[in-house]
Design an enzyme around this catalytic site. Structure first.
Site, PDB file in Angstrom:
ATOM      1  N   GLU A 280      58.353 -23.541  10.355  1.00  0.00           N
ATOM      2  CA  GLU A 280      57.923 -24.447  11.617  1.00  0.00           C
ATOM      3  C   GLU A 280      58.983 -25.296  11.773  1.00  0.00           C
ATOM      4  O   GLU A 280      59.227 -25.433  13.283  1.00  0.00           O
ATOM      5  CB  GLU A 280      56.720 -25.339  11.165  1.00  0.00           C
ATOM      6  CG  GLU A 280      55.535 -24.475  10.707  1.00  0.00           C
ATOM      7  CD  GLU A 280      55.241 -24.343   9.235  1.00  0.00           C
ATOM      8  OE1 GLU A 280      56.339 -24.207   8.620  1.00  0.00           O
ATOM      9  OE2 GLU A 280      54.130 -24.415   8.726  1.00  0.00           O
TER      10      GLU A 280
ATOM     11  N   GLU B 156      60.987  -2.631 -15.778  1.00  0.00           N
ATOM     12  CA  GLU B 156      61.699  -1.654 -15.842  1.00  0.00           C
ATOM     13  C   GLU B 156      61.783  -0.822 -17.282  1.00  0.00           C
ATOM     14  O   GLU B 156      62.834  -0.606 -17.882  1.00  0.00           O
ATOM     15  CB  GLU B 156      63.084  -1.492 -15.132  1.00  0.00           C
ATOM     16  CG  GLU B 156      62.984  -1.738 -13.433  1.00  0.00           C
ATOM     17  CD  GLU B 156      64.396  -1.463 -12.857  1.00  0.00           C
ATOM     18  OE1 GLU B 156      64.563  -0.454 -13.005  1.00  0.00           O
ATOM     19  OE2 GLU B 156      64.656  -2.199 -12.129  1.00  0.00           O
TER      20      GLU B 156
ATOM     21  N   THR C 211      65.249   0.425 -24.205  1.00  0.00           N
ATOM     22  CA  THR C 211      66.115   0.941 -22.888  1.00  0.00           C
ATOM     23  C   THR C 211      67.501   0.357 -23.123  1.00  0.00           C
ATOM     24  O   THR C 211      68.579   1.439 -22.771  1.00  0.00           O
ATOM     25  CB  THR C 211      65.426   0.414 -21.759  1.00  0.00           C
ATOM     26  OG1 THR C 211      64.032   1.090 -21.912  1.00  0.00           O
ATOM     27  CG2 THR C 211      66.387   0.727 -20.544  1.00  0.00           C
TER      28      THR C 211
ATOM     29  N   LEU D 253      57.264  -0.607 -24.100  1.00  0.00           N
ATOM     30  CA  LEU D 253      57.029  -2.076 -23.375  1.00  0.00           C
ATOM     31  C   LEU D 253      55.799  -1.802 -22.494  1.00  0.00           C
ATOM     32  O   LEU D 253      55.330  -2.501 -21.934  1.00  0.00           O
ATOM     33  CB  LEU D 253      58.517  -2.540 -22.880  1.00  0.00           C
ATOM     34  CG  LEU D 253      58.303  -4.015 -22.479  1.00  0.00           C
ATOM     35  CD1 LEU D 253      57.774  -4.918 -23.561  1.00  0.00           C
ATOM     36  CD2 LEU D 253      59.392  -4.384 -21.717  1.00  0.00           C
ATOM     37  N   ASN D 254      56.145  -0.740 -21.573  1.00  0.00           N
ATOM     38  CA  ASN D 254      55.176  -0.646 -20.425  1.00  0.00           C
ATOM     39  C   ASN D 254      53.609  -0.442 -21.149  1.00  0.00           C
ATOM     40  O   ASN D 254      52.583  -1.179 -20.599  1.00  0.00           O
ATOM     41  CB  ASN D 254      55.488   0.915 -19.704  1.00  0.00           C
ATOM     42  CG  ASN D 254      56.472   0.774 -18.747  1.00  0.00           C
ATOM     43  OD1 ASN D 254      57.034  -0.320 -18.598  1.00  0.00           O
ATOM     44  ND2 ASN D 254      56.978   1.699 -18.400  1.00  0.00           N
TER      45      ASN D 254
ATOM     46  N   GLY E 133      60.960   0.962 -21.050  1.00  0.00           N
ATOM     47  CA  GLY E 133      60.391   2.304 -21.441  1.00  0.00           C
ATOM     48  C   GLY E 133      59.017   2.356 -21.663  1.00  0.00           C
ATOM     49  O   GLY E 133      58.194   1.515 -21.553  1.00  0.00           O
TER      50      GLY E 133
ATOM     51  N   HIS F 299      61.354 -25.614   6.291  1.00  0.00           N
ATOM     52  CA  HIS F 299      60.027 -24.535   6.423  1.00  0.00           C
ATOM     53  C   HIS F 299      60.315 -23.801   7.924  1.00  0.00           C
ATOM     54  O   HIS F 299      60.811 -24.424   8.818  1.00  0.00           O
ATOM     55  CB  HIS F 299      58.885 -25.247   6.279  1.00  0.00           C
ATOM     56  CG  HIS F 299      58.569 -25.726   4.935  1.00  0.00           C
ATOM     57  ND1 HIS F 299      57.538 -26.444   4.548  1.00  0.00           N
ATOM     58  CD2 HIS F 299      59.194 -25.406   3.605  1.00  0.00           C
ATOM     59  CE1 HIS F 299      57.729 -26.610   3.135  1.00  0.00           C
ATOM     60  NE2 HIS F 299      58.646 -26.166   2.686  1.00  0.00           N
TER      61      HIS F 299
ATOM     62  N   CYS G  53      52.007 -26.662   5.752  1.00  0.00           N
ATOM     63  CA  CYS G  53      51.745 -27.557   4.527  1.00  0.00           C
ATOM     64  C   CYS G  53      51.500 -29.120   4.952  1.00  0.00           C
ATOM     65  O   CYS G  53      52.093 -29.595   6.180  1.00  0.00           O
ATOM     66  CB  CYS G  53      53.081 -27.748   3.639  1.00  0.00           C
ATOM     67  SG  CYS G  53      54.382 -28.539   4.261  1.00  0.00           S
TER      68      CYS G  53
ATOM     69  N   ALA H 120      60.211   5.989 -13.033  1.00  0.00           N
ATOM     70  CA  ALA H 120      60.589   7.118 -12.489  1.00  0.00           C
ATOM     71  C   ALA H 120      60.252   8.278 -13.305  1.00  0.00           C
ATOM     72  O   ALA H 120      60.783   8.199 -14.375  1.00  0.00           O
ATOM     73  CB  ALA H 120      62.375   7.253 -11.949  1.00  0.00           C
TER      74      ALA H 120
END
Ligand SMILES: NC(=O)c1ccc[n+]([C@@H]2O[C@H](COP(=O)([O-])OP(=O)(O)OC[C@H]3O[C@@H](n4cnc5c(N)ncnc54)[C@H](OP(=O)(O)O)[C@@H]3O)[C@@H](O)[C@H]2O)c1
Length: 366
Positions: A52, A290, A196, A295-296, A292, A50, A75, A154
């Protein structure tokens, strides 16, 4: 330098673990004595020391009487590593400054009470917003045991993710595409639908230098993914999960190195909510979706999406049959829209990234 400056330094250190610590949080730590930084550390990867303990190991002098700055509450339970609170006491630290509270029910404030009870001065909430934002994935995963899902697409300025012929390479410029590879490194898995795969035959790997490949998850109700697709052909090198509802034809995929999840059906397709449970159980804390439009929409409708990232290219494709990023049935009225909050816009090369969190006050899990 003051508390804020040291915490900023701890945040910068924590960032170095991005993409390697999942399903653990990213954490940075700085040890300061008499106004000098005497030790720095961060959580490098899951299973490793960790932050720390890294910082203690790096100390150039005794940390007794020093202040420890740490981005996340230390923790106090035995996990993959022994409790950090014990290391803090052993080191003789006199003051601990913390950014985020740990939402892990095994920790949740207990680490700080333990330190206070042993005479350590504790201060909390320093740069908390930035520290919380660093670990949005961890906080979601630890609370829900399901992955944090980022829906990314995109599109052109007229809202198309492909031309009328289905061609989609490329919509955005190189800089935006580089950014996507950083996110494939950052998130544990990348997910797409079989549509896709059939249209683009993508690899869905991380092409960032020094990056890590995400686990690839293909939602493929009837196992239609071609055996000669790039995804299947590379399944020995890149972990790949095919999610279906009938495993009768699974053998050749498994022989090629894929894992096949056989899941319940919902509305004629793979049940996405159950898929998220299975991925969470497999310690996949985050998914870059990602897909199409099909599915989105299904992902939004089933309430599994936490964040949306829209890369918008300043160009127009036109075409009434050209696909848009979210298809399906859609909502009936504008008031029923999926709404985003805490939105930002960033220019990346010639493109724009508009992103925000799905407002879960409005859209809970179905
Ligand atoms: N620009 C971009 O960002 C971008 C990104 C990705 C894709 N694309 C483009 O999108 C087009 C493909 O679109 P698409 O909509 O066919 O692809 P998709 O959404 O990736 O895949 C759709 C398929 O996923 C399967 N599926 C499995 N479980 C599902 C569930 N619970 N809900 C809905 N579907 C589920 C369905 O087939 P089964 O039920 O038979 O399994 C469905 O037909 C291509 O032209 C591609 O180039 C663009």
């Amino acid at each position: 330098m003051n508390d804020l400056d040291y915490m900023r330094l701890a945040l910068e250190l924590a960032e170095r673990g991005r993409g390697w610590t999942n399903p653990n949080p990213m954490v940075g730590a700085v040890i300061v004595k008499d106004g000098r930084v005497i030790g720095e550390g961060y959580h490098h990867r899951c299973g490793g020391l960790h932050a720390e303990r890294e910082a203690f190991a790096a100390c150039t002098e005794s940390p007794a009487g020093a202040t420890l700055y740490v981005t996340l509450e230390p923790c106090c339970h035995h996990g993959r590593q022994p409790p950090c609170t014990e290391a803090i006491l052993e080191a003789g630290i006199s003051r601990v400054v913390v950014g985020s509270w740990d939402p892990n029910p095994l920790v949740a404030g207990k680490g700080l009470s333990f330190l206070r009870a042993h005479g350590v001065e504790v201060e909390t909430g320093v740069l908390q917003e930035a520290c919380d934002a660093l670990n949005d994935v961890f906080f979601h995963y630890i609370r829900t045991k399901r992955p944090y899902v980022v829906m990314k697409y995109a599109m052109t300025l007229d809202g198309k993710i492909a031309t009328r012929t289905g061609a989609s390479q490329w919509i955005t410029g190189e800089s935006a595409r580089e950014r996507v590879h950083q996110d494939r490194h950052r998130y544990a898995a990348v997910m797409a639908g079989v549509g896709t795969v059939l249209a683009d035959d993508p690899l869905l790997t991380c092409r960032m230098e020094g990056g890590r490949n995400p686990v690839r998850v293909i939602c493929d109700t009837h196992l239609r993914t071609p055996l000669d697709s790039q995804i299947v052909r590379t399944a020995r090198e890149v972990p790949t999960i095919l999610a279906c509802t009938d495993g009768a034809r699974r053998a050749p995929y498994e022989a090629a190195g894929c894992r096949v999840f056989v899941l319940p059906e919902r509305d004629g397709h793979v049940d996405l909510s159950v898929l998220m449970e299975r991925l969470g159980a497999a310690e996949i804390d985050s998914v870059l979706l990602e897909g199409g439009g099909t599915l989105n929409w299904a992902a939004l409708e089933s309430g599994i999406v936490q964040r949306v990232q829209a890369y918008i290219a300043p160009k127009l494709f036109g075409g009434k049959d050209a696909k848009s990023p979210v298809a399906g049935l859609g909502v009936e009225l504008p008031a029923q829209a999926v709404k985003l909050k805490n939105t930002t816009v960033t220019q990346i090369g010639e493109d724009f990234l508009l992103e925000g969190e799905v407002d879960t006050d409005v859209h809970g899990n179905r």
